[in-house]
Design a protein around this motif. Structure first.
Motif, PDB file in Angstrom:
ATOM      1  N   HIS A 102       0.780  -1.288   0.003  1.00 52.69           N
ATOM      2  CA  HIS A 102      -0.111   0.143   0.024  1.00 52.69           C
ATOM      3  C   HIS A 102       0.969   1.168  -0.062  1.00 52.69           C
ATOM      4  CE1 HIS A 102      -3.287  -2.707   2.035  1.00 52.69           C
ATOM      5  NE2 HIS A 102      -3.141  -2.863   0.644  1.00 52.69           N
ATOM      6  N   THR A 111     -14.870   9.609   5.350  1.00 57.00           N
ATOM      7  CA  THR A 111     -13.407   9.512   5.582  1.00 57.00           C
ATOM      8  C   THR A 111     -12.936  10.550   6.836  1.00 57.00           C
ATOM      9  OG1 THR A 111     -12.648   8.887   3.478  1.00 57.00           O
ATOM     10  CG2 THR A 111     -11.039   9.994   4.670  1.00 57.00           C
ATOM     11  N   TYR A 143      -5.753   4.386   1.276  1.00 54.25           N
ATOM     12  CA  TYR A 143      -5.286   3.628   0.309  1.00 54.25           C
ATOM     13  C   TYR A 143      -6.304   3.248  -0.581  1.00 54.25           C
ATOM     14  CZ  TYR A 143      -5.681  -0.909   2.511  1.00 54.25           C
ATOM     15  OH  TYR A 143      -6.161  -1.982   3.095  1.00 54.25           O
ATOM     16  N   ASN A 144      -7.327   2.716   0.103  1.00 53.74           N
ATOM     17  CA  ASN A 144      -8.348   2.085  -0.693  1.00 53.74           C
ATOM     18  C   ASN A 144      -9.164   2.759  -1.739  1.00 53.74           C
ATOM     19  OD1 ASN A 144      -9.353   3.440   1.902  1.00 53.74           O
ATOM     20  ND2 ASN A 144     -11.430   2.879   1.114  1.00 53.74           N
ATOM     21  N   LYS A 145      -8.764   4.294  -1.764  1.00 51.12           N
ATOM     22  CA  LYS A 145      -9.227   4.913  -2.957  1.00 51.12           C
ATOM     23  C   LYS A 145      -8.324   4.851  -4.211  1.00 51.12           C
ATOM     24  CE  LYS A 145     -12.682   6.882  -0.380  1.00 51.12           C
ATOM     25  NZ  LYS A 145     -12.967   8.262  -0.129  1.00 51.12           N
ATOM     26  N   GLU A 179      -4.173   3.725   5.277  1.00 54.26           N
ATOM     27  CA  GLU A 179      -5.098   2.705   6.033  1.00 54.26           C
ATOM     28  C   GLU A 179      -6.379   2.586   5.067  1.00 54.26           C
ATOM     29  OE1 GLU A 179      -4.953   3.436  10.925  1.00 54.26           O
ATOM     30  OE2 GLU A 179      -6.355   4.274   9.993  1.00 54.26           O
ATOM     31  N   GLU A 180      -7.162   1.894   5.360  1.00 55.02           N
ATOM     32  CA  GLU A 180      -8.365   1.693   4.732  1.00 55.02           C
ATOM     33  C   GLU A 180      -9.635   2.671   5.283  1.00 55.02           C
ATOM     34  OE1 GLU A 180      -9.933  -1.961   3.840  1.00 55.02           O
ATOM     35  OE2 GLU A 180     -12.101  -1.329   3.275  1.00 55.02           O
TER      36      GLU A 180
END
Ligand code: SF4
Length: 212
Positions: free
Chosen positions: A9, A58, A138-140, A208-209
């Motif tokens: 990530h 977020t 990081y999930n974006k 982080e997610e």
């Protein structure tokens, strides 16, 4: 926690940062977790500043808006407000010193994408505030524009519709049906492809997610 996944990530975030910088977003910061990101935003926005904010999972999860609210003026609508009142708040939010939002997707070639129901959030992200602060986990991160649109519709919008209890078809099917519902939450789509010259941005990427 899988250490290798964290390293992967981190590498993705570094790549996105470099690409964003190439697209002239010249203040991109990578933070290890939500707590560090919150501290970073608190040190960036001085006490007494006015801060407009869009509804963002977020910002809620990181606790950023709540922490800022202690000694800065946060301008955002509340769910109880009708449309006329919201319109006034949105205009004020876009004229603040800072505006906080979270993109639904950040591409590895340095672009950021947003979806909105009314477009107030997107208007403020393009022009108005002295500085726009964009926060993303990081999930974006996605590969490119095509993946960004898919993520925005099939992941972010669907999860938001579920969270809001909106009566739209994706809540049942789990994917975007490009609906014609009057409650549709996806009416305006924005891509920041290169930095708009009259707006300053700080982009905070978090390892982080977070959010949708
Ligand atoms: S366009 Fe409609 S079906 Fe598609 S994600 Fe948005 S609200 Fe759901």
């Amino acid at each position: 926690v899988d250490e290798n996944a964290i390293k992967d990530h981190w590498a993705l975030l570094q790549k996105a940062k470099k690409a964003l910088e190439k697209n002239r977003f010249n203040d991109v910061r990578i933070l290890e977790n939500a707590e560090e990101a919150k501290k970073e935003v608190l040190s960036l926005i001085p006490a007494g500043a006015t801060v407009g904010a869009g509804g963002s999972q977020t910002l809620k999860e990181t606790g950023i808006t709540d922490a800022l609210g202690k000694d800065r003026t946060i301008v955002r609508h509340s769910p109880a407000m009708g449309l006329p009142e919201r319109r006034e708040v949105w205009k004020k939010a876009a004229a603040c010193d800072f505006y906080l939002a979270s993109p639904q997707a950040v591409t590895l070639d340095g672009k950021m994408f947003f979806m909105d129901k009314y477009g107030n959030r997107l208007a403020a992200v393009i022009f108005g505030p002295s500085r726009v602060v964009l926060v993303a986990g990081y999930n974006k991160i996605v590969r490119d524009e095509r993946e960004a649109e898919s993520r925005t519709r099939n992941v972010a919008a669907v999860k938001n519709a579920v969270r809001l209890g909106t009566k739209v078809p994706c809540v049942k099917t789990g994917e975007c049906e490009d609906c014609s519902s009057s409650e549709r939450i996806c009416n305006v789509y924005l891509g920041l492809l290169k930095k708009p010259p009259a707006t300053e941005y700080t982009v905070i990427l978090i390892n982080e997610e977070l959010g949708y």
